[in-house]
Motif scaffolding. Sequence first.
Motif, short mmCIF file in Angstrom:
data_model
loop_
_atom_site.label_atom_id
_atom_site.label_comp_id
_atom_site.label_asym_id
_atom_site.label_seq_id
_atom_site.Cartn_x
_atom_site.Cartn_y
_atom_site.Cartn_z
N GLY A 108 41.27 50.83 18.26
CA GLY A 108 39.21 50.69 18.28
C GLY A 108 38.89 51.97 18.01
N ALA A 109 37.30 51.89 18.09
CA ALA A 109 36.53 53.30 17.78
C ALA A 109 36.79 54.28 19.05
CB ALA A 109 35.18 52.84 17.39
N VAL A 110 36.80 55.27 17.99
CA VAL A 110 37.04 56.68 19.04
C VAL A 110 36.22 56.36 20.35
CG1 VAL A 110 37.16 58.80 19.68
CG2 VAL A 110 37.83 57.90 17.90
N VAL A 111 36.12 56.14 21.77
CA VAL A 111 35.16 56.09 22.40
C VAL A 111 34.62 57.18 23.34
CG1 VAL A 111 33.69 55.51 24.81
CG2 VAL A 111 35.63 53.83 23.79
N ASP A 112 33.54 58.18 22.96
CA ASP A 112 32.48 59.24 22.70
C ASP A 112 32.69 59.23 24.52
OD1 ASP A 112 31.25 61.52 23.20
OD2 ASP A 112 29.76 61.44 21.70
N ALA A 113 33.77 59.81 25.22
CA ALA A 113 33.48 60.12 26.40
C ALA A 113 31.70 60.93 27.40
CB ALA A 113 34.83 60.54 27.40
N ASP A 120 36.54 65.02 20.71
CA ASP A 120 37.08 65.90 21.40
C ASP A 120 37.69 65.04 22.47
OD1 ASP A 120 33.97 67.65 21.84
OD2 ASP A 120 33.40 65.95 21.47
N ALA A 121 38.37 66.60 22.94
CA ALA A 121 39.35 65.93 23.90
C ALA A 121 39.10 65.77 24.96
CB ALA A 121 40.53 67.46 23.75
N GLY A 122 39.75 64.35 25.09
CA GLY A 122 39.55 63.66 26.29
C GLY A 122 38.59 62.37 26.17
N ASP A 123 38.51 61.98 24.76
CA ASP A 123 37.77 60.69 24.33
C ASP A 123 39.07 60.23 24.52
OD1 ASP A 123 35.29 62.03 23.75
OD2 ASP A 123 35.43 62.05 21.70
N THR A 124 38.43 58.12 24.11
CA THR A 124 39.57 57.59 24.19
C THR A 124 39.75 56.41 23.16
OG1 THR A 124 38.39 55.93 25.64
CG2 THR A 124 39.87 57.99 27.10
N VAL A 125 41.08 56.25 23.26
CA VAL A 125 41.32 55.28 21.58
C VAL A 125 41.88 53.87 22.66
CG1 VAL A 125 42.36 54.42 19.78
CG2 VAL A 125 41.21 57.16 19.83
N THR A 126 41.04 52.87 22.06
CA THR A 126 42.04 51.20 22.72
C THR A 126 42.67 51.18 22.06
OG1 THR A 126 40.12 51.17 24.40
CG2 THR A 126 41.54 49.12 23.66
N TYR A 173 44.11 55.32 25.15
CA TYR A 173 45.38 56.44 25.19
C TYR A 173 44.25 57.49 25.05
CZ TYR A 173 47.01 60.27 22.21
OH TYR A 173 47.36 61.45 22.20
N PRO A 174 43.88 58.49 25.55
CA PRO A 174 43.46 59.89 25.93
C PRO A 174 43.76 60.93 24.64
CG PRO A 174 45.04 60.09 27.60
CD PRO A 174 44.55 58.74 27.05
N VAL A 175 42.33 61.04 24.00
CA VAL A 175 42.98 62.08 22.54
C VAL A 175 42.87 62.99 23.62
CG1 VAL A 175 41.42 63.04 20.66
CG2 VAL A 175 41.54 60.86 21.05
N THR A 176 43.92 64.03 22.48
CA THR A 176 44.29 65.46 23.03
C THR A 176 44.18 66.33 22.24
OG1 THR A 176 46.20 66.05 22.41
CG2 THR A 176 46.66 64.03 24.23
N GLN A 177 43.63 67.50 22.25
CA GLN A 177 43.71 69.29 21.62
C GLN A 177 44.97 68.77 20.27
OE1 GLN A 177 41.10 70.98 21.74
NE2 GLN A 177 41.40 70.97 19.67
N ALA A 178 45.74 68.96 20.57
CA ALA A 178 47.15 68.58 19.42
C ALA A 178 45.94 67.65 18.61
CB ALA A 178 47.86 68.19 20.25
N ASP A 179 46.08 66.19 19.33
CA ASP A 179 45.72 65.38 17.67
C ASP A 179 44.24 65.27 17.75
OD1 ASP A 179 47.33 63.64 19.25
OD2 ASP A 179 45.90 62.48 20.58
N LEU A 180 43.75 66.12 17.57
CA LEU A 180 42.42 67.00 17.09
C LEU A 180 42.20 67.51 16.43
CD1 LEU A 180 40.29 67.02 20.24
CD2 LEU A 180 39.13 65.75 17.97
#
Length: 253
Positions: A108-113, A120-126, A173-180
């Motif tokens: 799904g779309a990245v959820v802007d936490a 940003d790091a901490g945003d989530t993807v389902t 899944y929580p987006v990490t800084q490494a992902d960004l």
Amino acid sequence: SGRADAGDTVGYTFVVRNTGTTTLDGLEVEDPPVGTVRCPVATLVAGASTTCTADPYVLTQADVDAGRVDNTATARATDPDDAPVSAVDTATVELDVAAGIALEKSAGAVVDANDSGRPDAGDTVTYTFTVTNTGTTSLVGVAVDDERLGLTALACGTGPLAPGADRECTATYPVTQADLDAGRVDNTATASGTSGGPSGPRVAATDAVTVTLAGVAALDLVKTGTLDDTDGDGVASAGETIRYGFRVTNTGT
């Protein structure tokens, strides 16, 4: 389909022979799973035989899961003294079955936490995992593994998954800084299930999906200057120094 499926049929025939020396009457054949068995004659003289028939037997999913059909029939008759005689025989039909599984993974779309309007790091993807039984046997213990998401044997639904049926399971899944920093999240999942029952073979399928992260590179600089008033007279004099400070901030993602 070129293979055994529930709903396919098996045709049985029953050849009954009088192997004794007396005439037998009241001939009948019993085969409860098959149903009514029709014999063209009810009397057999010594040495004679007859062929009885029944409507085709319809395979069940349990038959296909077992990979075979074992079926026993009993022939019964009476001799001239009304004494019963009987005989039994079993026929086994091996079934050409196939176990199969497919996985479709979607994101799904990245959820802007934090409502920043950017990833940003901490945003989530389902992620959604759609598991389909592509074989002819039921699948039990259907599960999903995804190392990137930290999933190990995530149960996907309960009970057997019938041929042709599908089911969905999800994970966040929580987006990490490494992902960004990489600008993307690549990961692969594996779906598996056991064919026909707990002791059957395990089948598996994989699928991968990539989520692109629109990273922002930005920098902010604040420069400050402070007079080092070494003689303490409150005014700048030749030879005194100015100390400069530079605060650099990463304002991007």
